[in-house]
Design a protein around this motif. Structure first.
Motif, PDB file in Angstrom:
ATOM      1  N   SER A 126       9.494 -47.242  25.750  1.00 26.75           N
ATOM      2  CA  SER A 126       9.025 -47.045  27.128  1.00 26.75           C
ATOM      3  C   SER A 126       8.622 -45.591  27.357  1.00 26.75           C
ATOM      4  O   SER A 126       7.571 -45.333  27.985  1.00 26.75           O
ATOM      5  CB  SER A 126      10.114 -47.432  28.119  1.00 26.75           C
ATOM      6  N   ARG A 127       9.432 -44.652  26.882  1.00 23.31           N
ATOM      7  CA  ARG A 127       9.086 -43.235  27.019  1.00 23.31           C
ATOM      8  C   ARG A 127       7.773 -42.938  26.323  1.00 23.31           C
ATOM      9  O   ARG A 127       6.886 -42.293  26.875  1.00 23.31           O
ATOM     10  CB  ARG A 127      10.187 -42.346  26.456  1.00 23.31           C
ATOM     11  N   TYR A 128       7.624 -43.414  25.124  1.00 25.12           N
ATOM     12  CA  TYR A 128       6.395 -43.182  24.345  1.00 25.12           C
ATOM     13  C   TYR A 128       5.191 -43.781  25.049  1.00 25.12           C
ATOM     14  O   TYR A 128       4.154 -43.128  25.186  1.00 25.12           O
ATOM     15  CB  TYR A 128       6.555 -43.788  22.939  1.00 25.12           C
ATOM     16  N   ASP A 129       5.317 -45.029  25.482  1.00 23.49           N
ATOM     17  CA  ASP A 129       4.205 -45.727  26.132  1.00 23.49           C
ATOM     18  C   ASP A 129       3.804 -45.051  27.444  1.00 23.49           C
ATOM     19  O   ASP A 129       2.634 -45.075  27.818  1.00 23.49           O
ATOM     20  CB  ASP A 129       4.546 -47.196  26.367  1.00 23.49           C
ATOM     21  N   SER A 130       4.761 -44.447  28.133  1.00 28.56           N
ATOM     22  CA  SER A 130       4.428 -43.787  29.400  1.00 28.56           C
ATOM     23  C   SER A 130       3.656 -42.489  29.168  1.00 28.56           C
ATOM     24  O   SER A 130       2.979 -42.005  30.066  1.00 28.56           O
ATOM     25  CB  SER A 130       5.689 -43.505  30.209  1.00 28.56           C
ATOM     26  N   LEU A 131       3.749 -41.946  27.981  1.00 26.46           N
ATOM     27  CA  LEU A 131       3.042 -40.705  27.644  1.00 26.46           C
ATOM     28  C   LEU A 131       1.627 -40.964  27.130  1.00 26.46           C
ATOM     29  O   LEU A 131       0.804 -40.049  27.112  1.00 26.46           O
ATOM     30  CB  LEU A 131       3.814 -39.913  26.593  1.00 26.46           C
TER      31      LEU A 131
END
Length: 132
Positions: A126-131
């Protein structure tokens, strides 16, 4: 042909089975073992022999073609045995070999790790995808 010392033979053998080398037989085996269908078939057979149709029902999403290819590959590698019983219809059972059973502790460890860390992995995704 020059004579080799024991140390030279060991060094040569170590290079011959280096999974980082493209043509290494161990790399080909690692490719096979990392296949998701192989791991699912191993787990499906962990309780004992199963009929082809039982495995097809148990392993969600596997096509008949992919299950057949996976079982043939595993049989070729000595991980499963195939037993045909003449009947109407013909009965085909698959079972892990002694070699195949040696993989079960590894598969159990991977499964346990995944279950224990899935929330962390999903959070990282989720963190990666939000970036991006």
């Amino acid at each position: 042909m020059p004579t080799q010392t024991a140390a030279e033979r060991r060094a040569e053998a170590k290079v011959a089975y280096d999974a980082y080398i493209d043509k290494c037989p161990s790399r080909k085996l690692l490719d096979t073992l990392s296949d998701k269908w192989v791991s699912l078939v191993l787990v499906a057979l962990s309780d004992g022999p199963r009929r082809y149709s039982d495995m097809a029902r148990r392993i969600a999403g596997v096509s008949q073609k992919m299950l057949t290819q996976t079982l043939r590959s595993m049989e070729r590698d000595g991980l499963v045995t195939r037993t045909v019983t003449p009947a109407v219809p013909v009965r085909v059972d698959y079972e892990l070999t002694a070699l195949g059973r040696t993989l079960l502790p590894l598969m159990a460890a991977v499964k346990t790790w995944a279950e224990e860390h899935i929330e962390e992995v999903e959070a990282a995704r989720s963190r990666y995808d939000s970036l991006t």
